[in-house]
Design an enzyme around this catalytic site. Structure first.
Site, PDB file in Angstrom:
ATOM      1  N   ASP A   1      51.724  61.637  63.343  1.00  0.00           N
ATOM      2  CA  ASP A   1      52.865  61.023  62.674  1.00  0.00           C
ATOM      3  C   ASP A   1      52.333  59.800  61.910  1.00  0.00           C
ATOM      4  OD1 ASP A   1      55.615  60.087  62.202  1.00  0.00           O
ATOM      5  OD2 ASP A   1      55.148  58.615  63.752  1.00  0.00           O
TER       6      ASP A   1
ATOM      7  N   ASP B   1      54.551  56.550  60.385  1.00  0.00           N
ATOM      8  CA  ASP B   1      55.175  55.267  60.754  1.00  0.00           C
ATOM      9  C   ASP B   1      55.242  55.100  62.261  1.00  0.00           C
ATOM     10  OD1 ASP B   1      55.956  53.894  58.294  1.00  0.00           O
ATOM     11  OD2 ASP B   1      57.239  55.614  57.926  1.00  0.00           O
TER      12      ASP B   1
END
Length: 268
Positions: free
Chosen positions: A9, A11
């Site tokens: 991922d 953020d």
């Protein structure tokens, strides 16, 4: 020998929310790329991904870009390095998939939910602009607006943590848009928004590009309702890693490298 890939991922995992990747993560990813390919799977679209992660492949001490796959919009878009740049090799379209009538109805309901949010929360919550962002394969709804600065975001996230405003807005949208419940999914995205996409177009979509690989995943929103939950939930035990932020991700990368070298009988 089975190929390996580690999907990250963005953020809250590789980068602080809406900020650029830091040098220590770039260094860790370069080391990891000796043993595995790297994929960045995010709900954000390509411009944000490039803005935040450009240094991973552009620093002189960064990764070889041929080892990287960019997977914006939950992996419903795939970009690989070809002829000196990342080029789009796969994509799908949400409006084509669900139809114009259903899509327009969704926009109508989102406008209603946003009007409700403004009426009952001002002036407590900050408001900016670009509340609804269409990204081709998903729709991102941000109650305070995608144009929020870091101060606005911090104020909202603090209030959201206490008042669960996004969860309440998500429930309200799902309740008022019942006709879409069987073909659309909704997840909390990042720190300030809600992602809406066709059923099955969550981050586990990215796994179809890596059939036959030994796949690891690292994300920070792995709890139910988070936008990393679906892919985290289908990963093998030992290959799924929940992080608390980039510093923790650096430690997880070390552990993944250790596992990969042990599996291959290598000595670091």
């Amino acid at each position: 020998m089975t190929k390996s890939v580690v999907l990250f991922d963005m953020d809250g995992t590789l980068t602080p929310a809406r900020k650029k990747v830091e040098a220590n993560i770039v260094s860790k990813l370069k080391e990891l790329s000796r043993y595995a390919e790297i994929g960045i799977v995010t709900g954000s679209d390509l411009p944000y991904l490039k803005e935040q992660c450009f240094d991973i492949w552009n620093r002189f001490d960064g990764c070889n870009p041929t080892k990287i796959t960019l997977l914006p919009c939950n992996g419903t878009k795939r970009l690989t390095w070809v002829d000196g740049e990342f080029k789009l090799t796969d994509s799908v379209d949400m409006r084509d998939h669900i139809g114009t009538v259903m899509y327009n109805k969704l926009i109508e309901k989102l406008v209603d939910v946003q009007s409700y949010f403004i009426r009952y929360t001002m002036p407590v919550y900050p408001l900016t602009g670009t509340f609804i962002s269409y990204r081709g394969s998903l729709l991102n709804y941000c109650p305070i607006g995608r144009d929020a600065n870091h101060s606005d975001r911090k104020k909202f996230t603090d209030l959201d943590e206490t008042n669960l405003i996004r969860s309440r807005l998500l429930d309200r949208l799902a309740t008022t848009f019942k006709e879409g419940n069987d073909i659309l999914e909704m997840r909390l995205g990042g720190e300030t928004s809600i992602d809406i996409f066709p059923t099955g177009w969550d981050k586990s979509f990215a796994l179809r590009y890596f059939e036959g690989y030994d796949v690891h995943f690292v994300g920070d929103r792995c709890q139910k309702g988070g936008n990393d939950f679906d892919i985290y939930n289908v990963m093998m035990r030992g290959n799924k890693h929940s992080t608390t932020g980039p510093d923790n991700t650096a430690l997880i990368i070390d552990k993944i490298i250790e596992k990969l070298t042990q599996d291959r009988g290598e000595i670091q």
